[in-house]
Design an enzyme around this catalytic site. Structure first.
Site, PDB file in Angstrom:
ATOM      1  N   GLU A  82      -7.815   7.259  42.902  1.00  0.00           N
ATOM      2  CA  GLU A  82      -8.704   8.185  43.614  1.00  0.00           C
ATOM      3  C   GLU A  82     -10.166   7.746  43.539  1.00  0.00           C
ATOM      4  OE1 GLU A  82      -9.963  12.905  43.577  1.00  0.00           O
ATOM      5  OE2 GLU A  82      -7.984  12.309  42.891  1.00  0.00           O
ATOM      6  N   LYS A 266      -7.669  20.426  37.704  1.00  0.00           N
ATOM      7  CA  LYS A 266      -7.208  19.191  38.348  1.00  0.00           C
ATOM      8  C   LYS A 266      -8.275  18.117  38.219  1.00  0.00           C
ATOM      9  CE  LYS A 266      -6.517  16.169  41.858  1.00  0.00           C
ATOM     10  NZ  LYS A 266      -7.452  15.160  42.395  1.00  0.00           N
ATOM     11  N   ASP A 282       2.194   8.894  28.177  1.00  0.00           N
ATOM     12  CA  ASP A 282       2.972   9.663  29.151  1.00  0.00           C
ATOM     13  C   ASP A 282       2.084  10.715  29.806  1.00  0.00           C
ATOM     14  OD1 ASP A 282       4.735  11.246  30.561  1.00  0.00           O
ATOM     15  OD2 ASP A 282       6.214  11.399  28.950  1.00  0.00           O
ATOM     16  N   HIS A 380     -18.352  12.022  47.544  1.00  0.00           N
ATOM     17  CA  HIS A 380     -16.996  11.746  48.007  1.00  0.00           C
ATOM     18  C   HIS A 380     -16.997  11.009  49.334  1.00  0.00           C
ATOM     19  CE1 HIS A 380     -14.070  14.521  45.634  1.00  0.00           C
ATOM     20  NE2 HIS A 380     -14.934  13.917  44.838  1.00  0.00           N
TER      21      HIS A 380
END
Length: 426
Positions: A82, A266, A282, A380
């Site tokens: 990302e 998130k 993990d 962004h």
């Protein structure tokens, strides 16, 4: 500032970035050789790691040049697809470093497993009494099932029982907490749990339906904290004092609204997962545990908290379970994971958890600061323009010019990028 080898690191060409790391005094010769050769997973190893392997899927591998945790400086590896994640973590880490970095605490590091018993005729009080009588024997059985971890200072630390029910079934659940030392410890814990099934079935006169670790690792909780003065948070358009107040207000918003809390968390996991992946841990387990931990109160909550102290400083904390390991699994066989641990200076599992939590805190600071000042899209969109340019086939030489044209375009999409690239080539 220009004496800093990482100054404007993001603007350097790839080979120069690698050269900067190769010249860094903290990097071992072994790590330098890894970086020179290749950090990707060899086909011969990949085929042994998973079933039906046909190819290797690559992801970008980057670094945060510096974050200070408990007074020690780290170069932090991050693996993510990302755009803006590494840029945001790097920028916020600089702000946090100006304030002295983060401090972290992890009171204990244990994994929890559970054995679920059904069909027991005994009352919970009777089961608890029997558990107290046989606890020492159960500890012996557990430790004998995995003697190597006991030799390293780990092993079983506690066992307790609770009753949980649905409309249809009653369960006696035996929770087992194990110090797994430097390993994440899933296989170790499952071995210990299975050794306890028969004696616990005999104790309860019941039947075990499963014995398995839990990824809700409430005995491996880490907290990272930073304190920033308002002047550090000044922007071209907003005074630091106002930024502090707006970040605190945004923090309260995330507590009030689960829709915001979800996106808030998130963003935190953008940073945390990137380091977890880079270090061969993990990330699905960490994700599951983090979100479950965020819901323990009965309402989904943010993993960070931002407040203002009596002198006007911004105080940020992040708290979440981080049962990461430094040995075992892909850590021992993936060149990229091995390089990550060498780059970090071979931290202990507790030290690594503190670094990861600190990156999560920095990631959140960058996101919330942007949201309450210039908005999230400014940064962004610049990176989105780069991705669009690559997607439509712009060359390395064409890309900067195309990004400049895209920054002035009313609509940022692939169709626009393609048309602008055609114009540029004319």
């Amino acid at each position: 500032m220009q004496n800093n080898p990482f100054y404007k690191f993001y603007q350097k060409p790839l080979e120069e970035r690698k050269e900067t790391l190769l010249n860094h005094p903290s990097l071992s010769n072994e790590a330098k050789e890894r970086l020179k050769n290749d950090l990707s997973l060899p086909e011969s190893v990949a085929g042994q790691m998973v079933e039906n392997q046909i190819e290797i899927y690559g992801l970008p591998y980057g670094i945060v040049p510096e974050i200070i945790v408990n007074g020690k400086s780290y170069i932090v590896p991050m693996v993510t697809e990302e755009p803006s994640v590494i840029a945001a973590a790097s920028y916020a880490s600089k702000l946090i470093n100006l304030a002295g970095g983060t401090t972290t605490i992890q009171e204990k590091r244990e994994m929890i497993g559970e054995i679920a018993i059904v069909k027991s005729p005994l009352t919970l009080e009777a089961v608890k009494a029997k558990l107290e009588e046989q606890k020492e024997s159960l500890f012996t059985i557990a430790n004998n099932s995995h003697p190597s971890i006991v030799k390293r200072g780990g092993g079983i630390r506690d066992i307790w029982v609770e009753e949980k029910s649905t409309d249809k079934k009653r369960f006696y659940i035996f929770y087992v907490s194990v110090d797994t030392q430097e390993a994440m410890g899933a296989n170790m814990l499952n071995t210990i749990l299975e050794s306890l099934v028969s004696p616990i079935e005999a104790m309860t006169a019941g039947e075990s339906i499963m014995a398995i670790l839990s990824n809700l690792a409430i005995n491996s909780v880490v907290t990272a904290k930073c304190v920033l003065s308002p002047r550090i948070l000044d922007t071209k358009t907003t005074k630091g004092e106002d930024v502090v107040d707006r970040i605190v207000l945004a923090s309260e918003f995330s507590k009030a609204d689960p829709y915001r809390a979800t996106t808030h968390n998130k963003g935190i996991m953008n940073g945390i997962d990137s380091v977890v992946i880079a270090t061969g841990n993990d990330w699905r387990a960490i994700e599951a545990g983090a979100h479950a931990f965020a819901s323990l109160s009965g309402k989904y909550q943010p993993l960070t908290n931002w407040t203002k102290d009596e002198t006007g400083n911004l105080v940020g904390t992040i708290t979440l379970p981080l049962p990461v390991g430094t040995v075992g699994g892909s850590i021992s066989i993936h060149p990229g994971a091995q390089f990550a641990h060498e780059l970090l200076g071979h931290p202990s599992a507790v030290e690594l958890a503190g670094i990861i939590a600190s990156i999560g805190l920095a990631q959140n600071l960058a996101a919330v600061r942007a949201l309450v000042t210039d908005g999230i899209q400014k940064g962004h969109m610049r990176l989105q323009a780069k991705s669009l340019g690559l997607a439509v086939g712009a060359t390395e030489e064409e890309l900067p010019h195309l990004m400049n044209l895209l920054s002035q375009a009313p609509h940022l999409n692939q169709e626009t990028a393609k048309a602008l690239l055609e114009e540029l080539r004319k």
